[in-house]
Write a protein that holds these residues in place. Structure first.
Motif, mmCIF file in Angstrom:
data_model
loop_
_atom_site.group_PDB
_atom_site.id
_atom_site.type_symbol
_atom_site.label_atom_id
_atom_site.label_comp_id
_atom_site.label_asym_id
_atom_site.label_seq_id
_atom_site.Cartn_x
_atom_site.Cartn_y
_atom_site.Cartn_z
ATOM 1 N N LEU A 1 -0.325 -1.823 4.642
ATOM 2 C CA LEU A 1 -0.964 -1.365 3.437
ATOM 3 C C LEU A 1 -0.043 0.038 2.849
ATOM 4 C CD1 LEU A 1 -4.635 -0.792 4.959
ATOM 5 C CD2 LEU A 1 -4.005 -2.239 3.061
ATOM 6 N N LYS B 1 -1.779 3.119 1.706
ATOM 7 C CA LYS B 1 -2.903 2.781 0.509
ATOM 8 C C LYS B 1 -4.072 2.475 1.198
ATOM 9 C CE LYS B 1 0.406 0.968 -2.979
ATOM 10 N NZ LYS B 1 0.694 -0.236 -3.835
ATOM 11 N N LYS B 2 -5.262 2.498 0.416
ATOM 12 C CA LYS B 2 -6.565 2.274 1.113
ATOM 13 C C LYS B 2 -7.062 0.756 0.654
ATOM 14 C CE LYS B 2 -11.311 3.640 1.101
ATOM 15 N NZ LYS B 2 -12.473 4.720 0.634
#
Length: 680
Positions: free
Chosen positions: A597, A600-601
């Motif tokens: 990721l 990042k969410k």
């Protein structure tokens, strides 16, 4: 220990008719697919109480195991999906062969499908061998007979394999091991207080009687009773499945001139000469020396006529699937129905595909990957594996139970891992295999001898590091500690394991968990006994051993408390290696997912967060139903726990699962933090 297999597919009864939905195929345009079969989620069961049923409940409630299968799930579905693909490859070869291998493939398949000829021959294909055994005049013929059985794949009390020397991974070695039973495990003969096992043993004797009768034995009932008594004597001296897991205990090196001292009453020189080992090796490994010592007395005490009847039975048993309908049906009635619970045999074409694959698997696989394995799949898998290895390396660095010196060794071993994805770099040469279009049993025997000779010819030669132990079309994966390699055949790289259309979360939870599982086998209770070069060497300090034992003992106790059937518990010791693989593999896969990721969410898809999709990806991989007789065989023989415990048992130890689903102390999936096992 030769290799770890990921899945719990047993008895060769794979495939069926009910399948997984691919959520990616149904996603609206412009919307990322979760890869989760959300139509199978059962909202009436809380994820926090039974994650396996929550994820798979509607599938479990509506899916019937196909009549010709003993179990059904994700592995079986993918295996079944490949069968029409393989059938087309094989039938195309039968209709119009483009080269010598395709001619072999086509002829082999045609020999199986020529049912009229098989019926016409009846028992004739084995009459010569039965007569040869009947003519034996004394026990001096046993070494030659057992060696022939080894060559042709017929069950005998002594067997052998060729593999890397566990303490010198630069050499191939001959390894002799216990064998000889017609039932799945010694417990079927010895556990007299288990009604189901006792019933299976009684039905086994009836089955042997029927098969001997079909072959023309006028004294079938008496011979069957004597055969079962002989196999029971063998069972009494065999090592248990748990004992067989100890690679140090199984490494017993003998000078080839002295191995015969284990069995003074058995002519080992004659046996070694007949197997082809004599002259090719100066030493051998004997995996279970106490078994061989005791077998000497068992053979001496058993009447010659019983040993001859046993040998004839094993010839008939080995040939039964390739003889006339009466033999096929009776063989299936016992091994397919009594032991596995299936009520119908597989269609003849599927049995023909399996037999042809068994003989010419890589020749078929070469065409399979050309037609069904896109290059981009391999590229994406390489990225996943790289991320999993990175996450595992970081896990080693942060361990609180391992000493610094041992961590250094662990990092060295991890750096030496070899990864194989999809298919081999070089394909097997089948030019020495003779296939005849009108000789089914002969083809089966020549294929066994071909494989035997291939293995025997390894002795004295360099290690072939390009060799694969599975074909590309096999729905499975493995870790080989002697090669220190992880291997992922092409056929497992499909949904629900690997979905190229889905968001990464499910892929990290599914195939990522599989990758992590196989990496973890290099550091489980067996694999950790091998170093990075594949040698059996203790590279742990006493403190590491103590800490590791404390954690794995907890895992043994956890799984030993699980009961898939009334009166039958999961064997926590037998399944320990696979449970470590699941436990550690999923934990490392979750770390790798987080790395992917890059801060990042993860998006919410289908109402599920990234972490929720990750864990559900793992749970839907183990979606499975199994018939009771097959479940008993699995409990007794399989180093893998049943599917529901591979899902729930693994999940209960994952800190990320508790966070993703807000599991509380009053939930059924909850384990107190001090009881959770976190290893790698």
């Amino acid at each position: 220990m030769k290799r770890h297999l990921l899945s719990a597919l047993t008895l060769g009864l794979l495939g069926g008719v009910c399948g997984f939905a691919n959520a990616a195929d149904k996603a609206p345009a412009g919307k990322a697919a979760s890869g989760i079969a959300i139509e199978y989620i059962d909202p009436s069961v809380r994820a926090q109480d039974d994650f396996f049923v929550h994820t798979n409940g509607k599938w479990l409630a509506t899916t019937e195991i196909p009549a010709d299968k003993s179990s059904w799930g994700a592995f079986h579905k993918l295996h079944e999906d490949t069968q029409p693909q393989l059938r087309k490859i094989i039938e195309d070869a039968a209709a119009s062969a483009k080269d010598a291998d395709q001619q072999r493939i086509g002829d082999f398949y045609a020999s199986f499908m020529d049912e009229a000829r098989v019926e016409q021959l009846g028992v004739t294909p084995v009459k010569g061998n039965l007569a040869k055994i009947a003519a034996i005049g004394d026990k001096k013929a046993l070494p030659q007979l057992f060696a022939e059985f080894n060559r042709y794949g017929v069950t005998a009390p002594i067997n052998l394999t060729i593999h890397q020397d566990n303490k010198d991974s630069t050499k191939y070695v001959v390894d002799f091991f216990q064998d000889g039973l017609g039932l799945p495990d010694r417990d079927y003969y010895l556990k007299k207080d288990d009604a189901k096992l006792a019933e299976a043993l009684a039905k086994y004797e009836i089955h042997v009687t029927k098969m001997l009768t079909l072959a023309g034995d006028a004294n079938a009932a008496a011979n069957a009773k004597a055969i079962v008594a002989f196999e029971t004597d063998i069972a009494k001296i065999q090592w248990s499945k748990v004992e067989l897991r100890d690679p140090v205990k199984a490494y017993n090196k003998y000078d080839i001139a002295k191995v015969g001292e284990l069995m003074p009453g058995f002519d080992w020189n004659a046996y070694l000469a007949a197997t082809g080992v004599q002259g090719k090796a100066t030493y051998v490994i004997v995996s279970q020396p106490t078994y061989f010592q005791a077998l000497d007395k068992v053979l001496a005490d058993t009447p010659l006529e019983t040993l001859k009847a046993y040998a004839q039975w094993q010839v008939i048993h080995d040939a039964a699937p390739y003889l006339s309908k009466a033999f096929v049906d009776e063989n299936f009635a016992f091994y397919g129905t009594t032991l596995s619970g299936a009520t119908e045999n597989r269609p003849r074409w599927k049995r023909a595909v399996s037999a042809t694959e068994g003989a010419l698997g890589e020749a078929i696989g070469k065409v399979y990957v050309q037609q069904h394995f896109p290059a981009e799949y391999k590229a994406r898998m390489e990225v996943l594996v790289k991320n999993l290895l990175t996450a595992f390396r970081q896990s080693i660095d942060t361990l609180d139970w391992m000493t610094p010196a041992t961590k250094k060794e662990a990092r060295t071993k991890l750096a030496k891992f070899t990864t194989k994805i999809g298919y081999p770099n070089k394909w097997r040469d089948y030019s020495a295999l003779t296939v005849k279009r009108d000789d089914l049993l002969g083809n089966m025997q020549r294929a066994s001898e071909f494989n035997y000779n291939k293995e025997m010819n390894k002795l004295g030669k360099p290690i072939d590091r390009d060799e694969w132990l599975m074909t590309p079309q096999t729905v499975n994966a493995y870790y080989n500690p002697e090669m220190n390699e992880i291997v992922f055949p092409a056929s497992i790289l499909q949904p629900p394991f690997f979905d190229p259309k889905a968001d990464d979360a499910v892929n990290y939870g599914a195939i990522g968990g599989v990758i992590g599982h196989e990496i973890s086998h290099g550091f489980d209770d067996q694999g950790a006994q091998y170093d990075g070069d594949g040698n059996l060497r203790d590279w742990w300090s006493p403190a590491d051993h103590k800490n590791f034992k404390a954690k794995t003992s907890q895992l043994v106790a956890q799984y030993g408390a699980y009961s898939p059937l009334p009166g039958y518990q999961v064997n926590g010791e037998l399944t320990l290696g696979e449970n470590i693989g699941d436990n550690s593999g999923l934990a490392v896969a979750h770390k790798a997912y987080k790395l992917s990721l890059k801060g990042k969410k993860a998006p919410v898809i289908d109402g599920l967060t990234g972490d929720q999709r990750f864990y559900m990806g793992w749970a839907q991989v183990w979606r499975m139903k199994m018939r009771e007789p097959a479940q008993i065989v699995q409990i007794k023989t399989d180093p893998h726990a049943p599917g529901q415990f591979r899902a729930n048992g693994t999940m209960r130890n994952q800190p990320g699962f508790y966070e993703a689903f807000k599991v509380k102390s009053n939930d059924k999936m909850y384990l107190p933090p001090k009881e959770r096992v976190i290893i790698w």
